[in-house]
Write a protein that holds these residues in place. Structure first.
Motif, mmCIF file in Angstrom:
data_model
loop_
_atom_site.group_PDB
_atom_site.id
_atom_site.type_symbol
_atom_site.label_atom_id
_atom_site.label_comp_id
_atom_site.label_asym_id
_atom_site.label_seq_id
_atom_site.Cartn_x
_atom_site.Cartn_y
_atom_site.Cartn_z
ATOM 1 N N HIS A 375 -33.708 -52.262 -108.148
ATOM 2 C CA HIS A 375 -32.951 -53.237 -107.339
ATOM 3 C C HIS A 375 -32.036 -52.681 -108.585
ATOM 4 O O HIS A 375 -30.407 -52.761 -108.132
ATOM 5 N N VAL A 376 -31.938 -52.269 -110.025
ATOM 6 C CA VAL A 376 -31.227 -52.835 -111.019
ATOM 7 C C VAL A 376 -31.043 -51.047 -111.678
ATOM 8 O O VAL A 376 -32.283 -50.728 -112.098
ATOM 9 N N LEU A 377 -29.640 -50.731 -111.915
ATOM 10 C CA LEU A 377 -29.226 -48.842 -112.833
ATOM 11 C C LEU A 377 -29.263 -49.352 -114.164
ATOM 12 O O LEU A 377 -28.516 -50.474 -114.140
ATOM 13 N N VAL A 378 -29.981 -48.840 -114.466
ATOM 14 C CA VAL A 378 -29.598 -48.292 -116.069
ATOM 15 C C VAL A 378 -29.958 -47.231 -116.418
ATOM 16 O O VAL A 378 -29.848 -46.403 -116.351
ATOM 17 N N ILE A 379 -27.783 -47.527 -116.680
ATOM 18 C CA ILE A 379 -26.940 -46.097 -117.187
ATOM 19 C C ILE A 379 -27.325 -45.822 -118.966
ATOM 20 O O ILE A 379 -25.757 -46.549 -119.046
ATOM 21 N N GLU A 389 -26.208 -49.774 -126.948
ATOM 22 C CA GLU A 389 -25.858 -50.711 -126.055
ATOM 23 C C GLU A 389 -26.263 -49.566 -124.312
ATOM 24 O O GLU A 389 -26.432 -48.204 -124.465
ATOM 25 N N VAL A 390 -26.150 -50.475 -123.316
ATOM 26 C CA VAL A 390 -26.622 -49.674 -121.988
ATOM 27 C C VAL A 390 -26.055 -50.893 -121.302
ATOM 28 O O VAL A 390 -25.138 -51.318 -121.033
ATOM 29 N N THR A 391 -25.741 -49.377 -120.115
ATOM 30 C CA THR A 391 -24.229 -50.287 -118.586
ATOM 31 C C THR A 391 -25.383 -50.547 -117.949
ATOM 32 O O THR A 391 -25.827 -49.535 -118.114
ATOM 33 N N LYS A 397 -21.186 -54.741 -109.886
ATOM 34 C CA LYS A 397 -21.233 -55.191 -110.727
ATOM 35 C C LYS A 397 -21.905 -54.017 -112.145
ATOM 36 O O LYS A 397 -22.923 -54.308 -111.933
ATOM 37 N N GLN A 398 -21.310 -54.270 -112.746
ATOM 38 C CA GLN A 398 -20.884 -52.976 -114.399
ATOM 39 C C GLN A 398 -21.175 -54.184 -115.841
ATOM 40 O O GLN A 398 -20.438 -55.107 -115.529
ATOM 41 N N HIS A 399 -22.285 -54.006 -116.239
ATOM 42 C CA HIS A 399 -21.929 -54.612 -117.468
ATOM 43 C C HIS A 399 -22.190 -53.613 -118.880
ATOM 44 O O HIS A 399 -23.517 -53.239 -118.501
ATOM 45 N N THR A 400 -21.523 -53.642 -119.869
ATOM 46 C CA THR A 400 -22.348 -53.737 -120.691
ATOM 47 C C THR A 400 -22.965 -54.197 -122.202
ATOM 48 O O THR A 400 -21.986 -54.808 -121.972
#
Ligand code: HAM
Length: 425
Positions: A375-379, A389-391, A397-400
């Motif tokens: 469901h959620v990707l963590v870059i 930090e991570v994105t 939508k993307q949030h850092t």
């Protein structure tokens, strides 16, 4: 090398269906307050011969019997009730009654394999000991029906009363007299049963199809007043419930220990092939005593997990398995330890977390993430990690964010978008 005939390797979607079934079996056992019991997979032969019955198919043809190195005759258990009652008596588990136990595990019968009929199969079963009361029967039947209801498997409950010892003696006598003139038309198995247990002729695979067997006298004509009232109470409650049932006066069950109420839940979905009995059970008045215990009545049922799996074969895998909450895209070659720690942080917070353990290019990691259905990707990029930090990418939508805030951010998101998916946090 191949697996033995009549056995299965279970993996992939079938395994997903199986664990879904076990989850429901566990929750239904909990609400009915049955506690788990485990007994050995092999027992001495006597345990089954005396209880399941000398004339039953199981004992005469289907048991895996072997001699151990001490020359003792052992049997791979063909069913769960006998071993359970042996254990209850041996360990004197009847101090607090009723005793309510369930078990699950492999059973073995040397049968001709076909759909829904294996040589090694899995049974889930329950036994309630110490209460001879129509409402105990109803409780056990409702528990079995709840399992099928939760699994959304359509069924018909067939139910009968086999009466008490006296009913059986009188009825057996009547059947013997009725079948004598037809002896030449019976199978050898039935002829052998004529003296010892003529009831079993009624559910012989071959003979039960013959008209003179279908027209044989019915057991209900031989009930005492007490048996009649008892069975009427069970039936009148079922009429008021949502259980789909019919009385079947020819139902005798394949094991000899039954008395009083006996029942089978059969499949009506068309998925089952000829092996349509999903759940079988009933009361046994004399079994505990026969194992050397006190005079306690019991009732229970057993179900074939693989038969339930067949019923659910067409279910969508997504309906019963949970996709990962999070996929961590491992793309920072020089920051493997930081990425690993990130993955472990999510897991420690209870998220189902997947990642690609070998750092790859972003585009390849995205492919893996897509494939996982997360469901959620963590870059976890070089630059982000260097800044602590991570994105996070969710719903386009993307949030850092700071790593320290990642769990909270994802939690809030899952709670609002996935209908409380991750509500335990
Ligand atoms: P049973 O009717 O022999 O009863 O078996 C119960 C269930 O086990 C069947 O309805 C079926 O779903 C499954 N089963 C039996 N044989 C096979 C097989 N060869 N392959 C796949 N599934 C099979 C008993 O075993 C009793 N101990 C039930 C019981 C518990 N009665 C009172 N307490």
């Amino acid at each position: 090398m191949n697996r033995p005939k009549g056995t299965k390797d279970i993996y992939g979607k079938e395994q997903a269906i199986r664990s879904y079934i076990f989850d429901i079996l566990k929750s239904v056992s909990q609400v009915y307050n049955f506690k788990k019991i485990e007994t050995p997979i092999f027992e001495s032969k006597e345990v089954f011969v005396r209880s399941v019955g000398e004339t039953s198919d199981i004992v005469t043809k289907e048991m895996y019997v072997f001699k151990d190195k001490g020359d003792r005759e052992m049997v791979l258990r063909p069913e769960g009730t006998a071993g359970t009652i042996r254990a209850i008596v041996e360990n004197k588990l009847y101090t607090k009654l009723p005793l309510k136990v369930f078990y699950e595990g492999p059973m073995f019968r040397y049968e001709n394999p076909q759909k829904g009929r294996q040589r090694q199969f899995t049974q889930f079963g329950v036994e309630m000991i110490g209460e001879r009361n129509p409402f105990a029967d109803i409780e056990v039947i409702l528990m079995a029906s709840l399992i099928l209801k939760e699994l959304k498997i359509p069924y018909l409950l067939k139910i009968n009363s086999l009466g008490d010892k006296e009913t059986r003696v009188n009825y057996s006598k009547a059947l013997r007299e009725y079948f004598r003139p037809f002896e030449s038309e019976l199978t050898q198995d039935s002829i052998n049963r004529l003296d010892k247990n003529p009831l079993r002729i009624l559910d012989d695979k071959v003979d039960s199809q013959k008209d003179f067997v279908k027209n044989a006298p019915r057991i209900n004509a031989y009930y005492s007043e007490e048996i009649k009232t008892y069975f009427d109470t069970v039936i009148s409650y079922l009429k008021e419930s949502d259980v789909n049932f019919e009385i079947d006066t020819t139902l005798v069950r394949g094991l000899d220990y039954y008395t009083d109420t006996a029942f089978e839940f059969v499949s009506i979905s068309g998925e089952a092939g000829s092996q349509s009995t999903l759940i079988g059970g009933g009361r046994y008045q004399n079994l505990v005593k026969e194992f050397g215990g006190p005079d306690l009545s019991g009732i229970g049922f057993g179900l074939g997990v693989e038969r339930l799996m067949n019923e659910l074969a067409n279910i969508e895998e997504e309906e019963i398995t949970e996709a990962p909450h999070i996929f961590v895209l491992n793309i920072a070659d020089t920051k493997q330890k930081e990425t690993m720690k990130l993955v472990e942080m999510f897991r420690a917070n209870g998220f189902i977390t997947e990642w690609n353990p070998k750092a790859t290019k972003l585009i390849k990691a995205f492919d893996k993430a897509d494939e996982s259905g997360a469901h959620v990707l963590v870059i976890a990029g070089e630059k982000e990690l260097a800044n602590g930090e991570v994105t996070i990418k969710m719903h386009g939508k993307q949030h850092t964010v700071k790593i320290a805030d990642a769990v909270e951010t994802i939690d809030a998101h899952l709670a609002s978008h996935e209908g409380g998916h991750h509500e335990e946090h």
